[in-house]
Enzyme design. Structure first.
Site, PDB file in Angstrom:
ATOM      1  N   ARG A 296       0.828  -1.210   0.000  1.00 63.14           N
ATOM      2  CA  ARG A 296       0.000   0.000   0.000  1.00 63.14           C
ATOM      3  C   ARG A 296       0.863   1.262   0.000  1.00 63.14           C
ATOM      4  O   ARG A 296       0.575   2.213  -0.735  1.00 63.14           O
ATOM      5  CB  ARG A 296      -0.948  -0.017   1.204  1.00 63.14           C
ATOM      6  CG  ARG A 296      -2.111  -0.967   1.017  1.00 63.14           C
ATOM      7  CD  ARG A 296      -3.026  -1.069   2.231  1.00 63.14           C
ATOM      8  NE  ARG A 296      -4.198  -1.868   1.878  1.00 63.14           N
ATOM      9  CZ  ARG A 296      -5.153  -2.199   2.735  1.00 63.14           C
ATOM     10  NH1 ARG A 296      -5.071  -1.839   4.014  1.00 63.14           N
ATOM     11  NH2 ARG A 296      -6.194  -2.922   2.338  1.00 63.14           N
ATOM     12  N   TYR A 440      -5.977  -0.957  -6.876  1.00 61.57           N
ATOM     13  CA  TYR A 440      -5.318  -2.156  -6.355  1.00 61.57           C
ATOM     14  C   TYR A 440      -4.632  -1.893  -5.021  1.00 61.57           C
ATOM     15  O   TYR A 440      -4.374  -0.757  -4.645  1.00 61.57           O
ATOM     16  CB  TYR A 440      -4.409  -2.823  -7.363  1.00 61.57           C
ATOM     17  CG  TYR A 440      -3.244  -2.114  -7.998  1.00 61.57           C
ATOM     18  CD1 TYR A 440      -2.715  -0.920  -7.555  1.00 61.57           C
ATOM     19  CD2 TYR A 440      -2.627  -2.711  -9.107  1.00 61.57           C
ATOM     20  CE1 TYR A 440      -1.632  -0.329  -8.166  1.00 61.57           C
ATOM     21  CE2 TYR A 440      -1.539  -2.138  -9.734  1.00 61.57           C
ATOM     22  CZ  TYR A 440      -1.045  -0.937  -9.254  1.00 61.57           C
ATOM     23  OH  TYR A 440       0.046  -0.363  -9.867  1.00 61.57           O
ATOM     24  N   GLU A 441      -4.405  -2.960  -4.300  1.00 56.90           N
ATOM     25  CA  GLU A 441      -3.919  -2.938  -2.907  1.00 56.90           C
ATOM     26  C   GLU A 441      -4.880  -2.197  -1.971  1.00 56.90           C
ATOM     27  O   GLU A 441      -4.466  -1.600  -0.976  1.00 56.90           O
ATOM     28  CB  GLU A 441      -2.510  -2.342  -2.810  1.00 56.90           C
ATOM     29  CG  GLU A 441      -1.475  -3.049  -3.651  1.00 56.90           C
ATOM     30  CD  GLU A 441      -1.432  -4.551  -3.434  1.00 56.90           C
ATOM     31  OE1 GLU A 441      -1.811  -5.002  -2.351  1.00 56.90           O
ATOM     32  OE2 GLU A 441      -1.022  -5.264  -4.364  1.00 56.90           O
ATOM     33  N   GLY A 442      -6.141  -2.254  -2.290  1.00 58.06           N
ATOM     34  CA  GLY A 442      -7.168  -1.620  -1.461  1.00 58.06           C
ATOM     35  C   GLY A 442      -7.613  -0.307  -2.054  1.00 58.06           C
ATOM     36  O   GLY A 442      -6.832   0.634  -2.158  1.00 58.06           O
TER      37      GLY A 442
END
Length: 594
Positions: A296, A440-442
């Protein structure tokens, strides 16, 4: 074609003048070897590699994309050779542990190099990205033999790593995942299932790819409490490190995407593939979050890298392109028209990019300094404080820098006008590449829920308290400094408002849980804009106290004034939206949506 040159002067200003990393490295165990001379040499070489090797491949890689045939992925021309240079130069090993072949440089140095890579070639940078996350997961949660067998080749660049979470029916809600892991008599496990959106799941860079896969054991409880993590290599690896036959896993296809076209996004099929358990059964999510949190922050640097490249090219174009006359009269009377940069709204777009690039740079590097404190400090209390601060700041880094990348690449394209919309100049690629970073990655929404729901309400806001104390201490120390007083008063007032607003939301959420979800995204932006205001005030104070030329100091001051007068007031709209509550969102019955 868009161009890129690492902004070394501003990078060093953020590191040395604003964040004081020389003193930080010197006092942290093992950090004293990272002298300024050594760090500068690393940054110079990284600037050369990214500018001369990676940047020229950015547009050609986008145009060619990845090729998929019979389970094999071929990356665009020049990508594999660039990775070979990257590995030969020891860049994979830069921040990795010495025990497994790494150089153990501070993570803060790695963050600066990461920004350069992502500015130069975001798609290419995705291939080694998750190797860093895999290194962290194995380092913190793997058994010693697993570290010895898998870390050394990853750190050397001979192998790469992936993170296999998402399945066709479950993304954010990992409690729904179905991939199974059956224990075998020899102590290994047989992993079966399908994972999608796997970055660098298959490629032609290395001899082996180490997949870290979330799966369920046969007796696992339902939901996230029943998830375990497994090492599943492309080619089987024995406990003594011997590489064996091809494992029973394969790439089923690659995605055709809006952007990052040169980054292979794979569907991975595991059909009884041999793997090893990492950590304890049913505790895999803890290890996976080690990777995810690392990723992140790394995606935040991707946003920062795109902002910087967009700004560099938009600025060059605005200085060169002639278009109309300035409203106040000709600024270049010897030419048939004035350059774009004389026009107020062109300046607004350029200053927006400059403000987010330079303020975001300090924010991103600040997060990296916290990682160094957590990993190296001998003081348990200092480590705990840094860990709580990092948990709090991570969703802000990820969401603010990637959302700013949407705005800044849009602005850069707009500065170019019609030329920005066509492929020749490279602006439309930056805008397309930037779009995935908020997902992506949250997603931004997940970051917002993490910040407000978990880091503040669930954990009683420990990180927020530390951060507010830090801002308040800075404001108190600078209140008599005439050079920064114009920034101190609004910053101090907003910080106090921030505390009150957080308490206000918490009280509402106690009786009406939907209030938290309704406020979360606006709260994240509100918090993010104040956070950047703090780092801009610090930047002005640091510039004033530095030996930099006066034009550098004035540029910082002018940009800070722009940020405070034109961007920071966005907090007013977010405050109003937060206080509007959940009713206007939740009152309408589902059927009335049409």
């Amino acid at each position: 074609m868009s161009k890129y040159a690492a902004p070394l002067k501003d990078m060093r200003f953020a590191l040395y003048d604003v964040l004081g990393v020389e003193a930080l490295f010197a006092r942290l165990p093992g950090g004293d070897s990272a002298t300024r001379d050594l760090v500068d040499a690393v940054l110079d070489e990284a600037a050369r590699f990214t500018g001369q090797v990676l940047a020229p491949l950015n547009q050609t890689g986008d145009q060619e994309g990845c090729h998929f045939e019979a389970g094999q992925v071929r990356t665009p021309k020049g990508f594999k050779e660039a990775y070979a240079q990257f590995a030969e130069g020891g860049w994979n090993a830069l921040t990795a542990p010495e025990a497994y072949g790494g150089q153990h440089m501070p993570e803060t140095v790695g963050a600066v190099v990461k920004e350069m890579i992502d500015s130069a070639n975001l798609s290419w940078g995705n291939y080694p990205l998750l190797s860093h996350g895999a290194t962290e997961a194995l380092k913190q949660h793997g058994e010693e033999w697993q570290r010895e067998v898998f870390l050394a080749p990853i750190i050397a660049g001979r192998w790469t790593g992936t993170m296999c979470l998402t399945e066709p029916h479950c993304g954010t809600d990992l409690g729904l995942l179905k991939t199974k892991a059956e224990p075998a008599a020899d102590g290994t496990f047989r992993v079966t299932g399908t994972k999608i959106f796997i970055t660098a799941g298959e490629h032609d860079f290395t001899d082996n790819i180490v997949h870290l896969v979330l799966a369920r054991l046969p007796d696992a409880p339902p939901g996230t409490k029943g998830i375990s993590l497994f090492i599943v290599p492309k080619f089987k690896v024995a406990r003594d490190g011997t590489q064996g036959e091809r494992n029973s896993l394969a790439c089923g296809s690659i995605e055709h995407k809006m952007g990052i076209k040169a980054s292979a996004t794979c569907v991975m099929n595991f059909d009884g593939a041999e793997g090893y358990l990492i950590g304890q059964p049913n505790k895999g999510l803890t290890a996976m979050f080690t990777m995810m949190n690392t990723a992140r922050i790394a995606v935040g640097y991707q946003g920062l890298g795109l902002i910087e490249r967009a700004y560099q090219n938009a600025l060059a174009y605005a200085r060169d392109r002639l278009q109309m006359r300035a409203l106040s009269g000709p600024k270049a009377p010897q030419k048939p028209a004035d350059p774009l940069i004389v026009h107020p709204d062109i300046r607004r777009m350029l200053l927006t990019q400059k403000a987010f690039a330079e303020g975001g740079r300090v924010l991103g590097y600040y997060a990296a300094t916290l990682v160094d404190v957590i990993e190296r400090s001998a003081d348990p209390a200092e480590r705990q404080r840094a860990d709580e601060l990092l948990g709090f700041i991570t969703p802000i880094v990820k969401a603010m820098l990637t959302e700013a990348a949407q705005e800044c690449t849009y602005n850069a394209l707009q500065v170019f006008g019609g030329h920005g919309y066509i492929a020749e100049w490279g602006m439309e690629q930056l805008a397309r590449d930037a779009r995935i970073t908020t997902i992506y990655e949250g997603t931004t929404q997940i970051q917002a829920l993490d910040l407000l729901g978990r880091k503040i309400l669930q954990l009683q806001g420990a990180g927020l308290r530390h951060f507010v104390e830090e801002i308040s201490a800075f404001c108190h120390a600078q209140q008599a400094n005439g050079e920064v007083v114009e920034f101190i008063k609004p910053l101090a007032e907003l910080t106090q408002e921030w505390i009150g607003l957080t308490q206000e939301i918490g009280k509402k959420a106690m009786t009406e849980p939907e209030e938290m979800g309704a406020a979360a995204v606006d709260y994240l932006f509100y918090a993010g804009y104040i956070t950047l205001a703090y780092f801009w005030a610090r930047s002005v104070a640091a510039a004033d106290a530095s030996s930099h030329p006066d034009d550098f100091k004035q540029a910082k001051r002018h940009t800070a004034r722009f940020y405070y007068s034109r961007i920071l007031p966005r907090t007013r709209a977010h405050l109003t939206a937060i206080r509007a509550g959940a009713d206007s969102l939740m009152a309408m019955p589902d059927a009335l949506f049409g």
